[in-house]
Design a protein around this motif. Structure first.
Motif: not given
Length: 258
Positions: A66-80, A96-105
């Protein structure tokens, strides 16, 4: 037996000179194929020609990223993560995302530099009929974020419960004396340390041969449903060419008696 590999393959757009992805991709693939993993966790794999190369050359492995998201080219990076289809059947998958809102992409917390993901699959072993969760991640490198990432993942592991067989691979960007390691190893055991209790020469990150920077930041952790038959670090190189700036970490596991 279950053959497990964790491998940060270094993102393909990095300006690495002689160790650019185009020069080392066949070497990286050879190291994967030499071990023949049933479960393979990759980090820093971009969903472009880099992921395309992996998919095309490991056709018997199911690829889930899953794309990790965020701005710029790094959005396409994954940990597949990948699993060998002849060995396992897929029952379920998620991220899920490692954050305080893990369900938010794409969400971030704790001064993280980038969004960070945890991908998981629930599998059934075709030979034994036993089920397991396979999980792969890549933590941020900011110290506050590393601790936050570990707490977030630890809370998820608590919800999963200790009765579930689970294997976790990842680049945790943390030393084995860190809070993150201590937290996660309250849930799971370190397969490399189980095979090599003295912890000697366990560094996986080497920055393309800059030995003074070596750190043991890549881990394969597992629940007590498994025993370790073997654990190794693949230190293959060809002159000044490396498969990546991390060595692949491997473990051969087997089920304990039910």
């Amino acid at each position: 037996m279950i053959r497990v590999m964790s491998f940060n393959i270094r993102y393909g757009l990095a300006n690495d000179g002689d160790n650019h992805w185009n020069n080392r991709k066949t070497f990286a693939l050879e190291r994967i194929q030499a071990f023949q993993p049933d479960l393979l966790g990759l980090q820093e794999c971009r969903d472009d020609h880099q992921a395309g190369y992996i998919r095309a050359n490991l056709p018997e492995h199911h690829f889930y990223g899953i794309h990790r998201g965020g701005p710029g080219d790094t959005a396409l990076e994954m940990a597949p993560l990948l699993f060998f289809r002849p060995a396992f059947a897929l029952l379920d998958s998620g991220c899920f995302w490692l954050s305080e809102t893990p369900e938010v992409a794409g969400s971030i917390s704790w001064k993280s530099n980038y969004p960070r993901t945890v991908s998981w699959v629930r599998l059934v072993c075709r030979t034994s009929g036993r089920e397991l969760l396979y999980v792969n991640t890549h933590f941020d490198y900011q110290p506050e974020a590393v601790s936050g990432d570990a707490r977030c993942l630890g809370q998820w592991l608590e919800r999963i419960g200790r009765s579930t067989p689970l294997i976790l691979t990842g680049d945790f960007n943390a030393k084995k004396k860190s809070e993150a390691y201590q937290l996660l190893t309250t849930h799971l055991f370190d397969t490399y340390r189980r095979a090599h209790p003295d912890g000697a020469d366990e560094a996986t990150f080497h920055a393309f041969g800059h030995w003074e920077e070596r750190e043991a930041i890549d881990w394969i952790l597992a629940s007590d449903h498994f025993q370790v038959l073997k654990a190794d670090i693949d230190r293959a190189q060809r002159g000044n060419l490396f498969p990546s700036d991390h060595y692949p970490l491997t473990a051969v596991l087997d089920w304990k008696a039910a």
